[in-house]
Design a protein around this motif. Sequence first.
Motif, PDB file in Angstrom:
ATOM      1  N   GLU A 236       0.829  -1.204   0.000  1.00 43.13           N
ATOM      2  CA  GLU A 236       0.000   0.000   0.000  1.00 43.13           C
ATOM      3  C   GLU A 236       0.867   1.258   0.000  1.00 43.13           C
ATOM      4  O   GLU A 236       1.960   1.269   0.576  1.00 43.13           O
ATOM      5  N   VAL A 237       0.357   2.331  -0.597  1.00 42.81           N
ATOM      6  CA  VAL A 237       0.975   3.650  -0.474  1.00 42.81           C
ATOM      7  C   VAL A 237      -0.055   4.548   0.211  1.00 42.81           C
ATOM      8  O   VAL A 237      -1.103   4.848  -0.373  1.00 42.81           O
ATOM      9  N   VAL A 238       0.232   4.865   1.486  1.00 45.34           N
ATOM     10  CA  VAL A 238      -0.732   5.608   2.288  1.00 45.34           C
ATOM     11  C   VAL A 238      -0.226   7.031   2.499  1.00 45.34           C
ATOM     12  O   VAL A 238       0.896   7.226   2.975  1.00 45.34           O
ATOM     13  N   CYS A 239      -1.033   8.022   2.117  1.00 48.46           N
ATOM     14  CA  CYS A 239      -0.688   9.410   2.406  1.00 48.46           C
ATOM     15  C   CYS A 239      -1.511   9.888   3.590  1.00 48.46           C
ATOM     16  O   CYS A 239      -2.728   9.674   3.634  1.00 48.46           O
ATOM     17  N   ILE A 240      -0.804  10.511   4.562  1.00 50.16           N
ATOM     18  CA  ILE A 240      -1.498  11.087   5.708  1.00 50.16           C
ATOM     19  C   ILE A 240      -1.548  12.592   5.487  1.00 50.16           C
ATOM     20  O   ILE A 240      -0.500  13.228   5.328  1.00 50.16           O
ATOM     21  N   ILE A 241      -2.762  13.138   5.436  1.00 50.38           N
ATOM     22  CA  ILE A 241      -2.904  14.579   5.254  1.00 50.38           C
ATOM     23  C   ILE A 241      -3.664  15.152   6.439  1.00 50.38           C
ATOM     24  O   ILE A 241      -4.234  14.409   7.246  1.00 50.38           O
ATOM     25  N   GLY A 242      -3.653  16.459   6.548  1.00 48.43           N
ATOM     26  CA  GLY A 242      -4.369  17.097   7.647  1.00 48.43           C
ATOM     27  C   GLY A 242      -3.698  18.386   8.039  1.00 48.43           C
ATOM     28  O   GLY A 242      -2.550  18.629   7.649  1.00 48.43           O
ATOM     29  N   PRO A 243      -4.395  19.200   8.805  1.00 49.46           N
ATOM     30  CA  PRO A 243      -3.819  20.485   9.203  1.00 49.46           C
ATOM     31  C   PRO A 243      -2.638  20.316  10.167  1.00 49.46           C
ATOM     32  O   PRO A 243      -2.456  19.250  10.752  1.00 49.46           O
ATOM     33  N   SER A 244      -1.861  21.378  10.309  1.00 48.95           N
ATOM     34  CA  SER A 244      -0.735  21.345  11.235  1.00 48.95           C
ATOM     35  C   SER A 244      -1.238  21.058  12.647  1.00 48.95           C
ATOM     36  O   SER A 244      -2.299  21.537  13.036  1.00 48.95           O
ATOM     37  N   GLY A 245      -0.463  20.283  13.398  1.00 50.77           N
ATOM     38  CA  GLY A 245      -0.834  19.978  14.775  1.00 50.77           C
ATOM     39  C   GLY A 245      -1.860  18.867  14.880  1.00 50.77           C
ATOM     40  O   GLY A 245      -2.355  18.590  15.972  1.00 50.77           O
ATOM     41  N   ALA A 246      -2.133  18.205  13.745  1.00 50.60           N
ATOM     42  CA  ALA A 246      -3.119  17.124  13.788  1.00 50.60           C
ATOM     43  C   ALA A 246      -2.511  15.827  14.294  1.00 50.60           C
ATOM     44  O   ALA A 246      -3.222  14.865  14.546  1.00 50.60           O
ATOM     45  N   GLY A 247      -1.189  15.795  14.438  1.00 51.03           N
ATOM     46  CA  GLY A 247      -0.533  14.591  14.940  1.00 51.03           C
ATOM     47  C   GLY A 247      -0.023  13.677  13.846  1.00 51.03           C
ATOM     48  O   GLY A 247       0.314  12.523  14.110  1.00 51.03           O
ATOM     49  N   LYS A 248       0.062  14.185  12.608  1.00 50.53           N
ATOM     50  CA  LYS A 248       0.513  13.347  11.476  1.00 50.53           C
ATOM     51  C   LYS A 248       1.924  12.825  11.679  1.00 50.53           C
ATOM     52  O   LYS A 248       2.184  11.632  11.599  1.00 50.53           O
ATOM     53  N   SER A 249       2.837  13.776  11.940  1.00 51.09           N
ATOM     54  CA  SER A 249       4.243  13.379  12.081  1.00 51.09           C
ATOM     55  C   SER A 249       4.440  12.501  13.315  1.00 51.09           C
ATOM     56  O   SER A 249       5.225  11.555  13.287  1.00 51.09           O
ATOM     57  N   THR A 250       3.749  12.843  14.381  1.00 54.58           N
ATOM     58  CA  THR A 250       3.884  12.051  15.612  1.00 54.58           C
ATOM     59  C   THR A 250       3.462  10.602  15.361  1.00 54.58           C
ATOM     60  O   THR A 250       4.134   9.665  15.794  1.00 54.58           O
ATOM     61  N   LEU A 251       2.349  10.437  14.617  1.00 61.23           N
ATOM     62  CA  LEU A 251       1.883   9.086  14.281  1.00 61.23           C
ATOM     63  C   LEU A 251       2.974   8.338  13.508  1.00 61.23           C
ATOM     64  O   LEU A 251       3.317   7.195  13.835  1.00 61.23           O
ATOM     65  N   LEU A 252       3.562   9.016  12.523  1.00 63.55           N
ATOM     66  CA  LEU A 252       4.597   8.391  11.701  1.00 63.55           C
ATOM     67  C   LEU A 252       5.805   7.999  12.557  1.00 63.55           C
ATOM     68  O   LEU A 252       6.359   6.916  12.415  1.00 63.55           O
ATOM     69  N   ARG A 253       6.206   8.919  13.452  1.00 65.11           N
ATOM     70  CA  ARG A 253       7.381   8.684  14.276  1.00 65.11           C
ATOM     71  C   ARG A 253       7.165   7.589  15.312  1.00 65.11           C
ATOM     72  O   ARG A 253       8.131   7.014  15.824  1.00 65.11           O
ATOM     73  N   CYS A 254       5.887   7.308  15.626  1.00 62.78           N
ATOM     74  CA  CYS A 254       5.601   6.184  16.530  1.00 62.78           C
ATOM     75  C   CYS A 254       5.859   4.849  15.835  1.00 62.78           C
ATOM     76  O   CYS A 254       6.077   3.831  16.492  1.00 62.78           O
ATOM     77  N   LEU A 255       5.837   4.861  14.498  1.00 57.27           N
ATOM     78  CA  LEU A 255       5.957   3.601  13.767  1.00 57.27           C
ATOM     79  C   LEU A 255       7.376   3.049  13.771  1.00 57.27           C
ATOM     80  O   LEU A 255       7.564   1.858  13.550  1.00 57.27           O
TER      81      LEU A 255
ATOM     82  N   THR B  71      -6.157  13.225   9.082  1.00 60.81           N
ATOM     83  CA  THR B  71      -6.164  13.324  10.546  1.00 60.81           C
ATOM     84  C   THR B  71      -6.539  14.744  10.939  1.00 60.81           C
ATOM     85  O   THR B  71      -6.211  15.717  10.247  1.00 60.81           O
ATOM     86  N   HIS B  72      -7.222  14.820  12.076  1.00 65.00           N
ATOM     87  CA  HIS B  72      -7.642  16.130  12.564  1.00 65.00           C
ATOM     88  C   HIS B  72      -7.804  16.051  14.076  1.00 65.00           C
ATOM     89  O   HIS B  72      -8.480  15.165  14.586  1.00 65.00           O
ATOM     90  N   GLY B  73      -7.123  16.934  14.781  1.00 72.20           N
ATOM     91  CA  GLY B  73      -7.283  16.987  16.234  1.00 72.20           C
ATOM     92  C   GLY B  73      -6.887  15.700  16.938  1.00 72.20           C
ATOM     93  O   GLY B  73      -7.458  15.342  17.963  1.00 72.20           O
ATOM     94  N   GLY B  74      -5.901  14.993  16.396  1.00 78.48           N
ATOM     95  CA  GLY B  74      -5.382  13.829  17.091  1.00 78.48           C
ATOM     96  C   GLY B  74      -6.134  12.532  16.811  1.00 78.48           C
ATOM     97  O   GLY B  74      -5.859  11.518  17.434  1.00 78.48           O
ATOM     98  N   VAL B  75      -7.083  12.578  15.897  1.00 73.74           N
ATOM     99  CA  VAL B  75      -7.779  11.331  15.523  1.00 73.74           C
ATOM    100  C   VAL B  75      -7.843  11.241  13.996  1.00 73.74           C
ATOM    101  O   VAL B  75      -7.648  12.235  13.291  1.00 73.74           O
ATOM    102  N   ILE B  76      -8.110  10.007  13.503  1.00 67.44           N
ATOM    103  CA  ILE B  76      -8.327   9.859  12.059  1.00 67.44           C
ATOM    104  C   ILE B  76      -9.776  10.233  11.789  1.00 67.44           C
ATOM    105  O   ILE B  76     -10.704   9.595  12.304  1.00 67.44           O
ATOM    106  N   ASP B  77      -9.937  11.304  11.033  1.00 59.98           N
ATOM    107  CA  ASP B  77     -11.271  11.836  10.827  1.00 59.98           C
ATOM    108  C   ASP B  77     -11.956  11.110   9.678  1.00 59.98           C
ATOM    109  O   ASP B  77     -13.152  10.829   9.723  1.00 59.98           O
ATOM    110  N   GLU B  78     -11.183  10.779   8.649  1.00 60.12           N
ATOM    111  CA  GLU B  78     -11.774  10.150   7.470  1.00 60.12           C
ATOM    112  C   GLU B  78     -10.661   9.510   6.672  1.00 60.12           C
ATOM    113  O   GLU B  78      -9.544  10.022   6.619  1.00 60.12           O
ATOM    114  N   GLN B  79     -10.907   8.315   6.071  1.00 63.04           N
ATOM    115  CA  GLN B  79      -9.926   7.745   5.162  1.00 63.04           C
ATOM    116  C   GLN B  79     -10.611   7.014   4.027  1.00 63.04           C
ATOM    117  O   GLN B  79     -11.765   6.618   4.127  1.00 63.04           O
ATOM    118  N   GLY B  80      -9.880   6.887   2.927  1.00 62.88           N
ATOM    119  CA  GLY B  80     -10.466   6.208   1.764  1.00 62.88           C
ATOM    120  C   GLY B  80      -9.560   6.332   0.571  1.00 62.88           C
ATOM    121  O   GLY B  80      -8.403   6.747   0.700  1.00 62.88           O
TER     122      GLY B  80
END
Lengths: 526, 252
Positions: B40-59, B221-230
């Motif tokens: 899979e090729v998964v792109c994580i998008i969302g506003p700044s401070g949504a926790g995107k990078s933090t999620l990635l760095r947890c991996l 991602t938005h506000g620390g949760v996954i708001d929508e994916q597809g």
Amino acid sequence: MRTARSDSGLKAGMRAWLRLLTALLAAVMVVAGLSATPALAADGTEAGDTTKNMSTVDDATRALAKKAKGKTYTIATDTTFAPFEFRENGKMVGIDMDLVDKIAASQGFKVTIQSLGFNAALQALSSNQADAVIAGMSITDERKQVYDFSDPYFQSGVQMAIANSDDSVKGYADLKGKTVTAKTGSEGEAYAKSIAKKYGFTIKSVDQSATMYEMVKAGNAAAVFDDYPVLAYGISQNNGLKTVTPKVPRGYYGFAVNKGRDAELLAAFNVGLKELKDSGEYDKILVRYLGANASTNADTNSVKTVERVSFWQLAVQSLPALMQGLKNTMIITALSFIVALLLGLGFGLMRVGRNKALAWISRAYVAVFRGTPVLVWAFFFYFGVPQLVGHAIPNWIWFSGLFTLSLNSGAYLTEIIRGAIQSVDPGQAEGARSLGLTYAQTMRRVILPQAVKIGTPAVINQLVILLKDSSLLLTIGFADLLYQAQQLYAANFRVTETLLMVGVIYFVAITLLTWLANIADRRLNK
Amino acid sequence: MAASTENTANEFVVDVRDLHKSYGGTEVIKGVDFQVRKGEVVCIIGPSGAGKSTLLRCLNGLETPTSGTVVVNGHDLGAKDTNIDEVREQIGMVFQHFNLFPNMTVAENIMLAPTLVHKMPKDEARALAKKLLAQVGLAEKIDARPASLSGGQKQRVAIARALAMNPDIMLFDEATSALDPEMVGDVLEVIRGLAEEGMTMILVTHEMGFAREVSSRVVFTHGGVIDEQGTPDEIFNHPKSERLRSFLSKVL
């Protein structure tokens, strides 16, 4: 006179070695010592060899002295107390040294001289690392409780000196309204105080002999009151002063062994001393160091002075000793720097690591050694540790110096290295760890090479500070550059010129060192 | 190997369950479930401070979760017997600021991990570096110092460096955000090539056009949760949540 000095280490001697064998002799010494203590003469009396008729030598002494024949004794002394002991062209000379040499030769025993410093010499005697002490030491009642003294071999005294060019002062009466100087806590100061009111002068006390003489020569003080032999020797070395009043006799100097020990050595010294006096050899020694009339005449006004050498001659004469000092300075600096770097690296890594206990140990190390003066540790290692372990340690002065400087410098280097590591971009560690490198591999291959580059200028700075701080070791008698300089000017009284040479040598050495370090920095960190 | 959770271990190369992450008192990730299948090729998008990078760095363990489980390639990162260094060998990561080692040449940057971790002989590692640099279009820069490279060149070296460990998964943390616009294309070209080879990739990105083009799935991602994916089509053409619509209206 040396009574003002503290005698640490006397207690060790008090515990030990009270033996019946020499009780009689000791008793004789006490009586002789007590009867020899002179009353203070307010206006000065005749001086010269007032120890002439104080010999206790009899047939029993001579018989005992024979037992010293063929033996070798370790005799501890001061490092510099001209004219009693000081270095001349690297060799220990002086009244004490000449007396011991001549007595040993005539009585058939051998001597190993240990030049330790006054307090250290007494400590060495108390702990039986030395058999005897001769160090221009006054015979006092306190000391007689723990040491057995020889017959007095010198009577000291206090004398006034004025500038060579000063013709206005012919006696104490001419001091009215003027300021004189003396060494804080010395007998010279005590004597000056005792007559200050009568003659209407004020006293400004200072700490160093050299300072006093400079004050008088510069006209900041009209006269100096100092130990007679020290003054007489200084005048014989052309230090720019002269005396116009007779010496005031004070305490007697004696050769000491531990109470109840080495009675045959003491007896041999007394016999030898009497022989030297009888033969006139003793007078010759005094003349050599105190000037022509020192031994028999009260006034030293007419002492023969040596030729004052030019600055360049002085530099040439001083150079061998100064270079020896520079060598020691460089060796102790290099060794200490290597150890300090290892300490700094070790504690620096502990400090940035994740182990909390190790980080805390590192913090404590830095806090302790950055928060305490270098001198405290120098004294602790050099004087304290041998007492804690209960015996002397070979080459301990080098180890003391090494520990003192490297632990102190290591604390600063720890902080430099910690700072350098922490100033490497955290992304570097993340990049390396993300590739699967371990913490250690990341440190070694990625972080430290960059930290070294960042920290090198500060480390070079610390090296220069270390080199200069190494001069503090002279306080424990480490023969570094500045120590050698002090030895030189204690004997030749050319203070300013000698210090100028030392300053130039330090400056050149540090400039060269910085230049080399910067080249190395550019090579390594391009 | 390490304790795997449930029967999804074989199916998902990344399996994140109920992930929470706080910094001090601030919760940045507030319960995220996130799975990625091989290829899979998964792109994580969302506003700044949504926790995107933090999620990635947890991996890959650069961040330690406050709670929840992270299983990557069958390794539970939170398990005591997991050697994080071993897991990281299997995950390549590319950073916003490249994080090349300035004290080494381009070749040494690439050769460091294979020679140290995989004990690869030096000549073999250099051949590998040569091959990878050719792949990212920088063959001639093999002995250059990072300081002499442009941002886009640095980032392509960083990708080559990550690929040198032959990873199963590649993580891209805003890989083009620090680049001048004219440099972005070259880097995206390299990533596109990896996608075509079937590399499993997770990208935090602000390049919406690129996300639409290369993603098999887009996560908002938005506000620390996954708001929508597809699929890219679902996210970009048929956004459901008001927040996603608002976000897209600002960035597109």
